[in-house]
Design a protein around this motif. Structure first.
Motif, PDB file in Angstrom:
ATOM      1  N   GLY A 112       6.603  -3.847  -6.038  1.00 53.02           N
ATOM      2  CA  GLY A 112       5.544  -3.992  -5.057  1.00 53.02           C
ATOM      3  C   GLY A 112       5.940  -4.650  -3.754  1.00 53.02           C
ATOM      4  N   GLU A 171       2.219  -1.541   4.415  1.00 49.20           N
ATOM      5  CA  GLU A 171       1.741  -0.270   4.955  1.00 49.20           C
ATOM      6  C   GLU A 171       1.010  -0.562   6.260  1.00 49.20           C
ATOM      7  OE1 GLU A 171      -1.650   3.116   3.935  1.00 49.20           O
ATOM      8  OE2 GLU A 171      -1.004   1.734   2.373  1.00 49.20           O
ATOM      9  N   LYS A 193      -1.181  -3.804   5.781  1.00 51.24           N
ATOM     10  CA  LYS A 193      -1.593  -4.143   4.417  1.00 51.24           C
ATOM     11  C   LYS A 193      -0.351  -4.430   3.598  1.00 51.24           C
ATOM     12  CE  LYS A 193      -3.911  -0.691   2.840  1.00 51.24           C
ATOM     13  NZ  LYS A 193      -4.811   0.338   2.297  1.00 51.24           N
ATOM     14  N   TYR A 194      -0.379  -5.524   2.842  1.00 45.71           N
ATOM     15  CA  TYR A 194       0.741  -5.897   1.981  1.00 45.71           C
ATOM     16  C   TYR A 194       0.339  -5.661   0.535  1.00 45.71           C
ATOM     17  CZ  TYR A 194       2.378  -8.081   6.221  1.00 45.71           C
ATOM     18  OH  TYR A 194       2.782  -8.295   7.515  1.00 45.71           O
ATOM     19  N   THR A 195       1.222  -5.045  -0.208  1.00 51.49           N
ATOM     20  CA  THR A 195       0.942  -4.759  -1.616  1.00 51.49           C
ATOM     21  C   THR A 195       1.200  -5.999  -2.468  1.00 51.49           C
ATOM     22  OG1 THR A 195       3.200  -3.910  -1.863  1.00 51.49           O
ATOM     23  CG2 THR A 195       1.469  -2.302  -1.426  1.00 51.49           C
ATOM     24  N   ASN A 196       0.500  -6.087  -3.593  1.00 51.24           N
ATOM     25  CA  ASN A 196       0.744  -7.171  -4.542  1.00 51.24           C
ATOM     26  C   ASN A 196       2.131  -7.004  -5.153  1.00 51.24           C
ATOM     27  OD1 ASN A 196      -1.806  -8.103  -4.025  1.00 51.24           O
ATOM     28  ND2 ASN A 196      -2.645  -7.592  -6.022  1.00 51.24           N
ATOM     29  N   GLU A 215       1.575 -11.587 -11.301  1.00 51.15           N
ATOM     30  CA  GLU A 215       1.250 -10.775 -10.125  1.00 51.15           C
ATOM     31  C   GLU A 215       0.761 -11.712  -9.029  1.00 51.15           C
ATOM     32  OE1 GLU A 215      -1.670  -7.091  -8.778  1.00 51.15           O
ATOM     33  OE2 GLU A 215      -1.272  -7.438 -10.906  1.00 51.15           O
ATOM     34  N   ALA A 266      -0.310 -12.082  -4.693  1.00 49.79           N
ATOM     35  CA  ALA A 266      -0.677 -11.447  -3.428  1.00 49.79           C
ATOM     36  C   ALA A 266      -0.123 -12.332  -2.316  1.00 49.79           C
ATOM     37  CB  ALA A 266      -2.194 -11.329  -3.306  1.00 49.79           C
TER      38      ALA A 266
END
Length: 146
Positions: A31, A35, A58-61, A134, A136
């Motif tokens: 991840g 984007e 946008k940053y993915t987890n 996970e 963010a």
């Protein structure tokens, strides 16, 4: 290999640090990415193209996985510190070789835990006990790594 170009980045583990506190090495990191959200605008009389206007990033987890180990207690201590409120932290993920030589590093801003899952413990199906963390984040920092 051409001496002008280093060997390709081959990593086997990822060291994770949050607020200068080492959480240990993970053997899977998924991840890392971003984007750019693009808004399309059509202009009257301009038939040659459509405007592509960047709006936000946008940053993915990031999902980190490893077998349970002594460093699991460091992760649990970090998560336990969030019980009175989630506070964004700074962090870094370092890709390393089998000899623990750093290959690349990503500095992260605004890191918060999203999910932690521990192993499914079942005597009927003996497997390696895995944990998954996970996180963010609000983006990568431009800080250079020495």
């Amino acid at each position: 290999m051409n001496p002008q170009y280093p060997e390709p980045a081959v990593s086997v583990c990822f060291g994770v640090t949050i607020d200068d506190k080492r959480l240990g090495a993970f053997n899977s990191c998924e991840g890392l990415g971003l984007e750019v959200v693009v808004e399309q605008r059509e202009e009257g009389g301009q038939n040659g193209f459509i405007w592509q206007l960047p709006t936000r990033i946008k940053y993915t987890n990031i999902k980190l996985t490893r077998p349970l180990c002594q460093d699991t207690t460091e992760v649990m201590a970090w998560l336990a510190s969030m019980t009175s409120g989630v506070k964004p932290s700074t962090g870094s993920i370092t890709a390393m070789t089998a000899a623990l030589k750093p290959v690349a590093q990503w500095k992260l801003a605004g890191v918060i835990p999203v999910k932690w899952s521990g192993p499914g413990l079942n005597l009927d199906s003996p497997k390696v006990a895995m944990e998954t963390l996970e996180i963010a984040h609000h983006g990568f920092t431009a800080e250079r790594v020495a």
